[in-house]
Motif scaffolding. Sequence first.
Motif, PDB file in Angstrom:
ATOM      1  N   HIS A  36      50.785  -6.351-120.232  1.00 29.79           N
ATOM      2  CA  HIS A  36      51.635  -5.894-120.993  1.00 29.79           C
ATOM      3  C   HIS A  36      51.035  -4.911-121.986  1.00 29.79           C
ATOM      4  O   HIS A  36      51.528  -4.073-122.502  1.00 29.79           O
ATOM      5  N   VAL A  37      49.784  -5.287-122.269  1.00 31.88           N
ATOM      6  CA  VAL A  37      48.944  -4.449-123.015  1.00 31.88           C
ATOM      7  C   VAL A  37      47.896  -3.811-122.726  1.00 31.88           C
ATOM      8  O   VAL A  37      46.704  -4.581-122.398  1.00 31.88           O
ATOM      9  N   GLY A  38      47.996  -2.591-122.138  1.00 34.97           N
ATOM     10  CA  GLY A  38      46.894  -1.753-121.240  1.00 34.97           C
ATOM     11  C   GLY A  38      45.661  -1.840-122.065  1.00 34.97           C
ATOM     12  O   GLY A  38      44.417  -2.130-121.006  1.00 34.97           O
ATOM     13  N   ARG A  39      45.554  -1.576-123.062  1.00 36.60           N
ATOM     14  CA  ARG A  39      44.383  -1.232-123.765  1.00 36.60           C
ATOM     15  C   ARG A  39      43.278  -2.718-123.588  1.00 36.60           C
ATOM     16  O   ARG A  39      42.131  -2.822-123.852  1.00 36.60           O
ATOM     17  N   SER A  40      44.042  -4.020-123.432  1.00 33.41           N
ATOM     18  CA  SER A  40      43.348  -5.217-123.415  1.00 33.41           C
ATOM     19  C   SER A  40      42.653  -4.966-122.094  1.00 33.41           C
ATOM     20  O   SER A  40      41.661  -6.147-121.837  1.00 33.41           O
ATOM     21  N   VAL A  65      44.637   2.524-115.831  1.00 34.22           N
ATOM     22  CA  VAL A  65      43.871   1.313-116.443  1.00 34.22           C
ATOM     23  C   VAL A  65      43.115   0.581-115.401  1.00 34.22           C
ATOM     24  O   VAL A  65      41.971   0.176-115.540  1.00 34.22           O
ATOM     25  N   ALA A  66      43.939   0.320-114.374  1.00 34.42           N
ATOM     26  CA  ALA A  66      43.128  -0.636-113.459  1.00 34.42           C
ATOM     27  C   ALA A  66      42.237  -0.009-112.251  1.00 34.42           C
ATOM     28  O   ALA A  66      41.100  -0.398-112.263  1.00 34.42           O
ATOM     29  N   LEU A  67      42.782   1.088-111.739  1.00 34.05           N
ATOM     30  CA  LEU A  67      41.757   1.626-110.716  1.00 34.05           C
ATOM     31  C   LEU A  67      40.587   2.294-111.380  1.00 34.05           C
ATOM     32  O   LEU A  67      39.412   2.336-110.645  1.00 34.05           O
ATOM     33  N   PRO A  68      40.444   2.763-112.637  1.00 37.50           N
ATOM     34  CA  PRO A  68      39.230   3.221-113.268  1.00 37.50           C
ATOM     35  C   PRO A  68      38.053   2.073-113.169  1.00 37.50           C
ATOM     36  O   PRO A  68      36.906   2.426-113.387  1.00 37.50           O
TER      37      PRO A  68
END
Length: 206
Positions: A36-40, A65-68
């Motif tokens: 829910h909090v992408g930066r985490s 966020v995920a693929l990188p």
Amino acid sequence: RVVGWLERLEIGHTVRRTPHPRVHVGPHTIRARSGHVGRSLRGQEATHLVIDEAAFIPEALITEVALPMLATTDGRCTMISTPNGRNHFWRFFRFGQEHQHGVWSRTAASAESPYVSASFLAVQRELISDRAFRVEYEAEFLDGAGCVFRSELVEACLVPRWDAEPRGAVRIGVDWGRYQDATAVAVVVGSREHAALVELHATGDA
């Protein structure tokens, strides 16, 4: 859930709850972070991502966020989901069907699972709408429930060029957006038997 599996299998492990949950199993570490909090999730590396119910996860969380996390590991990403219209998950699925970008994809109906009985599916078919059954249990990618024209019909109208200048009456259709929909405007030239889509625009947030 992971700790429960390890306990049932009697596999030794240790758990740390702060600053985020971590399970240590020998040399391996399993970390739990909130999506829910992408930066985490940023700044992590992975060799294999498994994204469950990917069609219901915001697209930016997956692509930005995920693929990188796989950039430096040349890792893999597995996305699993019930379809949710023709959204980002459907576009990834199309990559696989068209053999693009090294993506492999398939659909799997619930009837293929040895854990789902035919009698259960028969009851569900009676209880819910045909559309809901096709999406939930037959893994079909269908347009949103409020869609008037199917995506494939609209796409069939879009051509790179005209063989001849379209003739006939000009008709303009407007679908006013409200709370979450975009306002769409379509301009069609021709007749009921033969028409060309001249312009198609959408404004606002979809």
